[in-house]
Design a protein around this motif. Structure first.
Motif, PDB file in Angstrom:
ATOM      1  N   VAL A   1      -5.538 -19.562  -2.152  1.00  0.00           N
ATOM      2  CA  VAL A   1      -5.218 -18.315  -2.701  1.00  0.00           C
ATOM      3  C   VAL A   1      -6.273 -17.074  -2.059  1.00  0.00           C
ATOM      4  O   VAL A   1      -5.888 -16.091  -1.446  1.00  0.00           O
ATOM      5  CB  VAL A   1      -5.221 -18.181  -4.131  1.00  0.00           C
ATOM      6  N   HIS A   2      -7.362 -17.675  -1.644  1.00  0.00           N
ATOM      7  CA  HIS A   2      -8.491 -16.573  -1.016  1.00  0.00           C
ATOM      8  C   HIS A   2      -8.050 -16.280   0.206  1.00  0.00           C
ATOM      9  O   HIS A   2      -8.011 -15.316   0.806  1.00  0.00           O
ATOM     10  CB  HIS A   2      -9.815 -17.374  -1.228  1.00  0.00           C
ATOM     11  N   ILE A   3      -7.489 -17.205   1.096  1.00  0.00           N
ATOM     12  CA  ILE A   3      -6.935 -17.329   2.374  1.00  0.00           C
ATOM     13  C   ILE A   3      -5.829 -16.244   2.620  1.00  0.00           C
ATOM     14  O   ILE A   3      -5.805 -15.115   3.193  1.00  0.00           O
ATOM     15  CB  ILE A   3      -6.559 -18.406   3.004  1.00  0.00           C
ATOM     16  N   GLU A   4      -5.031 -16.331   1.485  1.00  0.00           N
ATOM     17  CA  GLU A   4      -3.651 -15.454   1.356  1.00  0.00           C
ATOM     18  C   GLU A   4      -4.223 -14.015   0.949  1.00  0.00           C
ATOM     19  O   GLU A   4      -3.673 -12.934   1.606  1.00  0.00           O
ATOM     20  CB  GLU A   4      -2.928 -16.022   0.711  1.00  0.00           C
TER      21      GLU A   4
ATOM     22  N   MET B   1     -16.772 -18.659   1.860  1.00  0.00           N
ATOM     23  CA  MET B   1     -16.383 -19.850   1.113  1.00  0.00           C
ATOM     24  C   MET B   1     -17.174 -20.534   0.171  1.00  0.00           C
ATOM     25  O   MET B   1     -16.865 -20.875  -0.715  1.00  0.00           O
ATOM     26  CB  MET B   1     -15.756 -21.006   2.388  1.00  0.00           C
ATOM     27  N   VAL B   2     -18.355 -20.275   0.453  1.00  0.00           N
ATOM     28  CA  VAL B   2     -19.491 -20.472  -0.274  1.00  0.00           C
ATOM     29  C   VAL B   2     -19.681 -19.926  -1.384  1.00  0.00           C
ATOM     30  O   VAL B   2     -19.659 -20.239  -2.843  1.00  0.00           O
ATOM     31  CB  VAL B   2     -20.827 -20.729   0.281  1.00  0.00           C
ATOM     32  N   ASP B   3     -19.274 -18.464  -1.098  1.00  0.00           N
ATOM     33  CA  ASP B   3     -19.538 -17.458  -2.381  1.00  0.00           C
ATOM     34  C   ASP B   3     -18.207 -17.650  -3.162  1.00  0.00           C
ATOM     35  O   ASP B   3     -18.369 -17.640  -4.522  1.00  0.00           O
ATOM     36  CB  ASP B   3     -19.543 -16.210  -1.963  1.00  0.00           C
ATOM     37  N   LYS B   4     -17.024 -17.641  -2.685  1.00  0.00           N
ATOM     38  CA  LYS B   4     -15.727 -17.662  -3.456  1.00  0.00           C
ATOM     39  C   LYS B   4     -15.450 -18.923  -4.216  1.00  0.00           C
ATOM     40  O   LYS B   4     -15.117 -18.637  -5.246  1.00  0.00           O
ATOM     41  CB  LYS B   4     -14.540 -17.598  -2.276  1.00  0.00           C
ATOM     42  N   LEU B   5     -16.052 -19.921  -3.733  1.00  0.00           N
ATOM     43  CA  LEU B   5     -15.835 -21.221  -4.564  1.00  0.00           C
ATOM     44  C   LEU B   5     -17.069 -21.503  -5.406  1.00  0.00           C
ATOM     45  O   LEU B   5     -17.053 -22.677  -6.127  1.00  0.00           O
ATOM     46  CB  LEU B   5     -15.390 -22.360  -3.689  1.00  0.00           C
ATOM     47  N   LYS B   6     -18.035 -20.808  -5.318  1.00  0.00           N
ATOM     48  CA  LYS B   6     -19.295 -21.132  -5.992  1.00  0.00           C
ATOM     49  C   LYS B   6     -20.061 -22.482  -5.816  1.00  0.00           C
ATOM     50  O   LYS B   6     -20.292 -23.134  -6.730  1.00  0.00           O
ATOM     51  CB  LYS B   6     -18.900 -20.660  -7.618  1.00  0.00           C
TER      52      LYS B   6
ATOM     53  N   PHE C   1      -6.912 -24.052  11.387  1.00  0.00           N
ATOM     54  CA  PHE C   1      -5.681 -24.106  10.784  1.00  0.00           C
ATOM     55  C   PHE C   1      -5.473 -22.318  10.361  1.00  0.00           C
ATOM     56  O   PHE C   1      -4.648 -21.838  10.704  1.00  0.00           O
ATOM     57  CB  PHE C   1      -5.697 -24.719   9.553  1.00  0.00           C
ATOM     58  N   ILE C   2      -6.807 -21.822   9.951  1.00  0.00           N
ATOM     59  CA  ILE C   2      -6.715 -20.466   9.602  1.00  0.00           C
ATOM     60  C   ILE C   2      -6.483 -19.507  10.608  1.00  0.00           C
ATOM     61  O   ILE C   2      -5.822 -18.709  10.664  1.00  0.00           O
ATOM     62  CB  ILE C   2      -7.918 -20.002   8.844  1.00  0.00           C
ATOM     63  N   LYS C   3      -6.914 -19.987  11.963  1.00  0.00           N
ATOM     64  CA  LYS C   3      -6.720 -19.172  13.336  1.00  0.00           C
ATOM     65  C   LYS C   3      -5.289 -19.326  13.588  1.00  0.00           C
ATOM     66  O   LYS C   3      -4.731 -18.350  14.448  1.00  0.00           O
ATOM     67  CB  LYS C   3      -7.545 -19.597  14.437  1.00  0.00           C
ATOM     68  N   THR C   4      -4.383 -20.217  12.985  1.00  0.00           N
ATOM     69  CA  THR C   4      -2.874 -20.142  13.608  1.00  0.00           C
ATOM     70  C   THR C   4      -2.128 -19.496  12.531  1.00  0.00           C
ATOM     71  O   THR C   4      -0.982 -19.487  12.816  1.00  0.00           O
ATOM     72  CB  THR C   4      -2.401 -21.790  13.552  1.00  0.00           C
ATOM     73  N   LEU C   5      -2.618 -18.971  11.446  1.00  0.00           N
ATOM     74  CA  LEU C   5      -1.750 -18.291  10.576  1.00  0.00           C
ATOM     75  C   LEU C   5      -1.418 -17.038  11.062  1.00  0.00           C
ATOM     76  O   LEU C   5      -1.858 -16.122  11.632  1.00  0.00           O
ATOM     77  CB  LEU C   5      -2.381 -18.209   9.123  1.00  0.00           C
TER      78      LEU C   5
END
Length: 78
Positions: free
Chosen positions: A35-38, A1-6, A64-68
């Protein structure tokens, strides 16, 4: 997340960190994160299940991500 969103000045993510206050994530960055999660995690993020409480802390986002559901990729058999 740190890298993706700079994200700046975030040496280490902690579950208790608030996305807005501690990480400085704004609404545009939040959309990028979805978008990155998807795309990167191949998960489906249903728009009707997006609730502001999901995006309060790193921990609530991970929960939340764990429920997807995984996005199914149809491989072509030739």
């Amino acid at each position: 997340m740190v890298d993706k969103l700079k994200l700046q000045d975030v040496p280490e993510l902690k579950p208790s960190m608030h996305l807005y206050d501690d990480l400085g994530i704004d609404s545009v960055m939040l959309l990028q994160l979805i978008v990155h999660i998807e795309e990167d995690l191949s998960l489906i993020v249903p728009e009707d299940e997006l609730d502001p409480s999901i995006f309060v802390t790193v921990e609530s986002l991970i929960g939340f991500i764990k429920t997807l559901e995984p996005r199914t990729v149809h491989a072509s058999h030739s």
